[in-house]
Design an enzyme around this catalytic site. Structure first.
Site, PDB file in Angstrom:
ATOM      1  N   ASP A 105       9.150   7.070   0.194  1.00 20.19           N
ATOM      2  CA  ASP A 105      10.451   6.658  -0.341  1.00 20.19           C
ATOM      3  C   ASP A 105      10.645   7.106  -1.786  1.00 20.19           C
ATOM      4  O   ASP A 105      11.659   7.692  -2.147  1.00 20.19           O
ATOM      5  CB  ASP A 105      10.643   5.131  -0.218  1.00 20.19           C
ATOM      6  N   ASP A 108       6.532   7.154  -8.024  1.00 13.29           N
ATOM      7  CA  ASP A 108       6.609   6.415  -9.287  1.00 13.29           C
ATOM      8  C   ASP A 108       5.473   6.950 -10.182  1.00 13.29           C
ATOM      9  O   ASP A 108       5.626   7.994 -10.800  1.00 13.29           O
ATOM     10  CB  ASP A 108       6.464   4.923  -8.950  1.00 13.29           C
ATOM     11  N   PHE A 157      13.707  -0.338 -11.807  1.00 13.43           N
ATOM     12  CA  PHE A 157      13.249  -0.780 -10.495  1.00 13.43           C
ATOM     13  C   PHE A 157      14.431  -0.765  -9.537  1.00 13.43           C
ATOM     14  O   PHE A 157      15.423  -1.456  -9.763  1.00 13.43           O
ATOM     15  CB  PHE A 157      12.600  -2.163 -10.553  1.00 13.43           C
ATOM     16  N   ARG A 170      15.801  -4.201   1.605  1.00 11.27           N
ATOM     17  CA  ARG A 170      15.552  -2.924   2.283  1.00 11.27           C
ATOM     18  C   ARG A 170      16.774  -2.454   3.066  1.00 11.27           C
ATOM     19  O   ARG A 170      16.948  -1.271   3.327  1.00 11.27           O
ATOM     20  CB  ARG A 170      14.383  -3.051   3.263  1.00 11.27           C
TER      21      ARG A 170
HETATM   22  P1  IMP Z   1       3.233   4.904  -7.201  1.00 10.27           P
HETATM   23  O1  IMP Z   1       1.846   4.932  -6.638  1.00 10.27           O
HETATM   24  O2  IMP Z   1       3.260   4.270  -8.548  1.00 10.27           O
HETATM   25  O3  IMP Z   1       3.893   6.256  -7.187  1.00 10.27           O
HETATM   26  O4  IMP Z   1       4.049   3.894  -6.310  1.00 10.27           O
HETATM   27  C1  IMP Z   1       4.690   4.287  -5.169  1.00 10.27           C
HETATM   28  C2  IMP Z   1       5.131   3.097  -4.367  1.00 10.27           C
HETATM   29  O5  IMP Z   1       5.508   1.997  -5.208  1.00 10.27           O
HETATM   30  C3  IMP Z   1       6.366   3.435  -3.567  1.00 10.27           C
HETATM   31  O6  IMP Z   1       6.003   3.906  -2.303  1.00 10.27           O
HETATM   32  C4  IMP Z   1       7.092   2.120  -3.495  1.00 10.27           C
HETATM   33  O7  IMP Z   1       6.621   1.384  -2.403  1.00 10.27           O
HETATM   34  C5  IMP Z   1       6.700   1.415  -4.762  1.00 10.27           C
HETATM   35  N1  IMP Z   1       7.732   1.560  -5.799  1.00 10.27           N
HETATM   36  C6  IMP Z   1       7.678   2.304  -6.917  1.00 10.27           C
HETATM   37  N2  IMP Z   1       8.800   2.196  -7.627  1.00 10.27           N
HETATM   38  C7  IMP Z   1       9.611   1.374  -6.931  1.00 10.27           C
HETATM   39  C8  IMP Z   1      10.945   0.891  -7.145  1.00 10.27           C
HETATM   40  O8  IMP Z   1      11.644   1.202  -8.129  1.00 10.27           O
HETATM   41  N3  IMP Z   1      11.425   0.067  -6.181  1.00 10.27           N
HETATM   42  C9  IMP Z   1      10.713  -0.295  -5.080  1.00 10.27           C
HETATM   43  N4  IMP Z   1       9.473   0.136  -4.846  1.00 10.27           N
HETATM   44  C10 IMP Z   1       8.920   0.965  -5.760  1.00 10.27           C
END
Ligand code: IMP
Length: 184
Positions: A105, A108, A157, A170
Site C-alpha cells: 500500500d 514509509d 499519516f 480501510r
Molecule cells: P515501513 O516499513 O515504515 O515502510 O512501513 C510500511 C507499512 O507501515 C505500510 O505497509 C503500512 O501498513 C504502514 N504505514 C506506513 N505509513 C502509513 C500511513 O500513513 N497510514 C497507514 N499505514 C501506514
C-alpha cells in the site's frame, strides 16, 4: 439512497480523491502490462493494507495472474512504527522460477519492504518487482527499490483505500490525512 460516504470527522482533508487513485492504478497497471508481457504473473499482496490495491490492479492486468497474500505488520495498533516485522501469514504458493509482483500500500521507512523483498528473493523467483501506491520519501531509512510507484506524499499519516489507523478507515474510497489529535 446515496452511496457517497460522508468524510469522517477524524479526517483532516482528502489527499488523493477516488478518481485520482483510479488514474494512478491505471498508470501502474499499464507499466506492469508493458514490462511483463504475456507470461503468468504472481501478485503477492501485503496484508491487510494492500488488499484494495491488489484487487484493483489485478483487474487491469492483461497477462494470466495468480493472487496470494503475505501477512506482516511493522505497526501495532497505532501510528508509530514498532520497527519489528511480525509474521501473520506466509506465502501459500511456490514462487521459484516465477515472475512475482509484490504489492504494497505505502512505502514509509521502507523497512518492511526491504525485509519482504529479501525473504521473497531467497525463494528464487525468476523476476521480482515491487509496486506501491504511495510513497513517503521524507521518511525513508536506507535504500529500497520500488519499480512501480504511484504517488509521493508528504510525511502525514494517511488512511483509506486499504490503509488503516487501528483497523479503521480501510473502507474509505479515497486517501485522507488523519488528524494528528487522533493518534497523539
Ligand atoms: P515501513 O516499513 O515504515 O515502510 O512501513 C510500511 C507499512 O507501515 C505500510 O505497509 C503500512 O501498513 C504502514 N504505514 C506506513 N505509513 C502509513 C500511513 O500513513 N497510514 C497507514 N499505514 C501506514
Amino acid at each position: 439512497m446515496s452511496l457517497t460516504q460522508a468524510v469522517p470527522v477524524e479526517i483532516e482533508r482528502v489527499l488523493v480523491p477516488e478518481a485520482r487513485i483510479a488514474e494512478l492504478v491505471d498508470e501502474l497497471a499499464a507499466r506492469v502490462n508493458g514490462d511483463f508481457g504475456d507470461g503468468e504473473l504472481i501478485l503477492v499482496g501485503v496484508l491487510t493494507g494492500a488488499v484494495v490495491l491488489a484487487a484493483d490492479l489485478m483487474r487491469r492486468l492483461t497477462m494470466p495472474c495468480r493472487l496470494d497474500f503475505i501477512g506482516v505488520s511493522s505497526y501495532g495498533d497505532g501510528a508509530v512504527s514498532s520497527g519489528r516485522l511480525e509474521w501473520h501469514k506466509r506465502l501459500g504458493c511456490e514462487i521459484a522460477g516465477r515472475d512475482v509482483l509484490l504489492v504494497e500500500d505505502i512505502v514509509d521507512t521502507g523497512v518492511t519492504l526491504a525485509r519482504l523483498q529479501a525473504e521473497l528473493l531467497a525463494m528464487r523467483p525468476r523476476r521480482l518487482a515491487t509496486c506501491a501506491l504511495l510513497n513517503k520519501p521524507d521518511r525513508r531509512q536506507g535504500e529500497v527499490e520500488v519499480e512501480y510507484l504511484g504517488l509521493d506524499i508528504p510525511d502525514e499519516f494517511v488512511v483509506g483505500y486499504g490503509l488503516d489507523y487501528a483497523q479503521q478507515f480501510r473502507n474509505l474510497p479515497y486517501i485522507g490525512i488523519l488528524r494528528r489529535e487522533v493518534y497523539r
